[in-house]
Scaffold this active site. Structure first.
Site, PDB file in Angstrom:
ATOM      1  N   LYS A   1     -92.661  70.784  52.915  1.00  0.00           N
ATOM      2  CA  LYS A   1     -92.005  72.029  52.507  1.00  0.00           C
ATOM      3  C   LYS A   1     -91.504  71.968  51.069  1.00  0.00           C
ATOM      4  O   LYS A   1     -91.641  72.924  50.314  1.00  0.00           O
ATOM      5  CB  LYS A   1     -90.840  72.344  53.456  1.00  0.00           C
TER       6      LYS A   1
ATOM      7  N   SER B   1     -92.242  66.552  57.494  1.00  0.00           N
ATOM      8  CA  SER B   1     -91.749  67.925  57.615  1.00  0.00           C
ATOM      9  C   SER B   1     -90.988  68.342  56.359  1.00  0.00           C
ATOM     10  O   SER B   1     -91.232  69.408  55.776  1.00  0.00           O
ATOM     11  CB  SER B   1     -90.844  68.025  58.850  1.00  0.00           C
TER      12      SER B   1
ATOM     13  N   ARG C   1     -91.903  70.058  68.512  1.00  0.00           N
ATOM     14  CA  ARG C   1     -91.124  68.814  68.564  1.00  0.00           C
ATOM     15  C   ARG C   1     -89.738  69.071  69.153  1.00  0.00           C
ATOM     16  O   ARG C   1     -89.222  68.252  69.927  1.00  0.00           O
ATOM     17  CB  ARG C   1     -90.978  68.226  67.150  1.00  0.00           C
TER      18      ARG C   1
ATOM     19  N   HIS D   1     -82.618  68.874  48.862  1.00  0.00           N
ATOM     20  CA  HIS D   1     -82.697  68.978  50.313  1.00  0.00           C
ATOM     21  C   HIS D   1     -81.664  68.056  50.932  1.00  0.00           C
ATOM     22  O   HIS D   1     -81.487  66.923  50.503  1.00  0.00           O
ATOM     23  CB  HIS D   1     -84.084  68.584  50.822  1.00  0.00           C
TER      24      HIS D   1
ATOM     25  N   ASP E   1     -95.984  73.130  59.703  1.00  0.00           N
ATOM     26  CA  ASP E   1     -94.666  72.560  59.972  1.00  0.00           C
ATOM     27  C   ASP E   1     -93.874  73.433  60.929  1.00  0.00           C
ATOM     28  O   ASP E   1     -93.200  72.942  61.827  1.00  0.00           O
ATOM     29  CB  ASP E   1     -93.870  72.382  58.676  1.00  0.00           C
TER      30      ASP E   1
END
Lengths: 430, 430
Positions: A187, A183, A168, A82, A161
């Site tokens: 995931k 978040s 948000r 990520h 999320d």
């Protein structure tokens, strides 16, 4: 349990209990608690912070709000990567075929760009025919057969999320390390990987502007990952200047193919090899970091990484040939006004220039022009002569090309002396 | 102007400009900005605070969101009074006929109770036939003819406050001095009075728990009032014990009538005379505080205050006779368990006991039982013998009477020695 009591306590700096956080998040996901109460709570969280226990509870509640994928039937390690997002960051597109070629499985769920940062899904969609939406069965099957798949978040994966992020985004409650960590990690854990490399971008073009903030986020994510029984390594990497040369969707796919051929920009190639080495070393292949790096370099050298890329793209319906990609009608060169060294290239400024060319979206509903973008051919530390090409603007028309040319020129800072060298990987936290 | 930018700046402690506050508040009032963005902003305001300039801008924007009443045609000063709310606070019902009898006009717009605090409108509605909703024309005409009127807030008077208050109530953003000051002063200024007495309650049963907080609120409201060209005096008054004896709607109307006859509880009578004196002295009658107090006392003595009360109640359709008021079927005495001095009577506890008897509402849609309530006959400093009556519970049935008896007994603290005397008016800020 009264929602207002929970908001009030958080507001007053009192720690919420696990069942209270579950009540808020699950109530919101089931549409039983309205937006306006959750946004008030989120602002209180942003300004008051979260304890480690609250963060763990939030992450697990989000994780359990939907499906958690299970790849246990596969015979090798499942890996994932990520990035917190930046300008010109096409790293995932290259690392995934490299480590899949190296013998690992990569089931990746990725996102779209917003603002000046690009998104992996948008880049993939510049490939004609490529489908980012697969059913869970198609996803599992492709990972099994091809070794990798990159898809968008489905409605039943961490729905909490999806809802919270949407809220948000419109209530100025995005930039908080706890909320970002929850978040990302909910995931990544739901996506089923055993080993995860987290690339935390630092600098002008990143959400984290300082190494300290990036370190805090990295440590939180490491702890959440380990708590869930996953192997995690964080790399803090430079995002003061765009990553590689290309910024913009089809341009970045071209750079992806070049890098897989061993012809990528030096800074970017270094990051790709370092991150791939981490993933290979984290897995069950029983090799170290150095052997991992050798194996990654070999996969580029012998063409197996590129072959894996082509197989993957084709499996998701895309045409993997470079010739299939769109090109922009206008290409305009940005020339150096004086002789000197490139001291800095404002990543946000370049990202915003690309956005205005049409490569990104200002609101969620904007369409993307896949052909346009910018190539920053001169990077930090490079010596240039007056009149030499610093960058190229790829535009839809002459007018927008001129506008972008001025913006890119403004983003470049030239100096008489070369700046101190700065490595692409600033720090590794494991 | 982007709403998220404004929220973000407030969140980060940056002062918003007047036009930015107008954009948020007017956008919300016109239903162009959603609840969830405003609640996020309100939480940021609550935790970051407001500058004086922001508070002035907020108050004026709210004020200008609807109609501003104009009584300039009237030949004497228009006066108004506001209390921040407490337990047993029926002050407005007595002051208004006293100062109207003294030659002033009192156009008052009042509110309902919520939680443990009572509301003037609810008390008035325990009078059979009384109408709290008048058209603006009826309101103006009655003030002209009778000297006073007390009505509920109409939809076109400070609509922004109505919307914001409703949202604050469900998002834990009520208790912030700036937001409270803006809410009160926008309404008081819109109601058109030249001279305003603000009664800021302090103590256990009030929103302001400490004199410091009360002082801060008082100073903010004074500044806002003067900025709008109004004469303002703030009195900080004790709300550690219930005010007077009666808590509950019809019971408080009875006490109102008794006080207008000169037979009210001592603490309460003192507050009524002090606040009335301020209003009379603030007006254009060219009399001082002491003369104002004499005139108020005289209006009670000679019956003109009571006569004005009766004219007023009748003008709004009510039956002013005490005999017309409801009585509760069950009256239960709360007896002192030991001999001693009353050291304290928890105002919140008594208010909550009255609420549970049915005198108040827990949610906005609850109906009120006008007959029920509590009379705290022994007050702080009183000497009691074991078995003597401390208080009376007026209830709908035996079961709820017993429950309230226990709660009231719990609220009373007896001690061997008399507590230090504490005046009802703690401080005057002018």
């Amino acid at each position: 349990m009264l929602v207002t009591d929970l908001i009030r306590r958080k507001r007053d700096g009192v720690e919420l209990q696990r069942n209270e956080i579950e009540f808020l998040v699950n109530g919101y996901t089931r549409d039983e608690i309205p937006d306006y109460q959750i946004s008030s709570w989120l602002m209180a969280v942003l300004l008051r912070g979260m304890t480690r226990a609250e963060l763990a509870a939030l992450t697990e509640t989000m994780l359990n709000s939907g499906q958690v994928l299970d790849f246990s039937e596969l015979d090798a390690a499942k890996t994932d990567k990520h990035s917190t997002g930046g300008v010109g960051d096409k790293t995932s597109l290259i690392i995934t075929p490299i480590v899949a070629a190296g013998g690992l499985y990569v089931p990746m769920i990725s996102g779209r760009g917003l603002g000046h940062t690009g998104g992996t899904l948008d880049k993939l969609e510049s490939i004609p025919g490529f489908r980012v939406e697969l059913t869970t069965d198609e996803f599992l099957q492709q990972v099994r057969e091809v070794g990798l798949a990159i898809i968008g978040q489905s409605a039943n994966l961490v729905p909490a999320d999806k809802l919270l992020y949407g809220l948000r985004d419109v209530t100025a409650t995005v930039d908080n390390v706890s909320l970002i960590a929850a978040s990302i990690m909910s995931k990544k854990i739901a996506a089923g990987a055993d080993a995860i490399v987290l690339d935390v971008k630092v600098g002008d073009g990143a959400f984290m502007k300082t190494v300290e903030d990036a370190r805090e986020l990295a440590r939180m994510m490491l702890e959440l990952g380990r708590h869930a029984g996953r192997e995690v390594v964080c790399v803090l990497t430079d995002m003061d200047q765009p990553l590689g040369y290309a910024v913009g969707n089809a341009l970045e796919i071209r750079e992806t193919i070049a890098t897989l051929r061993g012809e990528g920009p030096p800074d970017f190639t270094e990051l790709v090899l370092a991150a791939s080495a981490h993933l290979l070393a984290l897995s069950d292949l029983e090799i170290g970091q150095e052997q991992g790096r050798d194996r990654a370099a070999a996969a580029v050298q012998d063409g197996t990484a590129l072959a894996t890329y082509e197989r993957w793209i084709a499996a998701q319906g895309g045409d993997p040939r470079e010739a299939a990609l769109q090109t922009a009608p206008e290409v305009r060169q940005v020339l150096a006004p004086t002789k000197g060294f490139v001291r800095s290239i404002g990543a946000t400024a370049v990202g915003m220039a690309a956005l205005r060319l049409g490569a990104g979206r200002q609101t969620k509903d904007d369409a993307i022009d896949h052909a346009v973008g910018i190539r920053c051919l001169m990077k930090r530390g490079d010596a240039v002569e007056a009149g030499e090409v610093l960058a190229e603007v790829h535009a839809r028309d002459d007018e927008s090309a001129k506008l972008a040319e001025a913006e890119v020129l403004e983003a470049y800072e030239l100096a008489d002396e070369a700046p101190a060298a700065r490595p692409i990987v600033l720090e590794t936290i494991a």
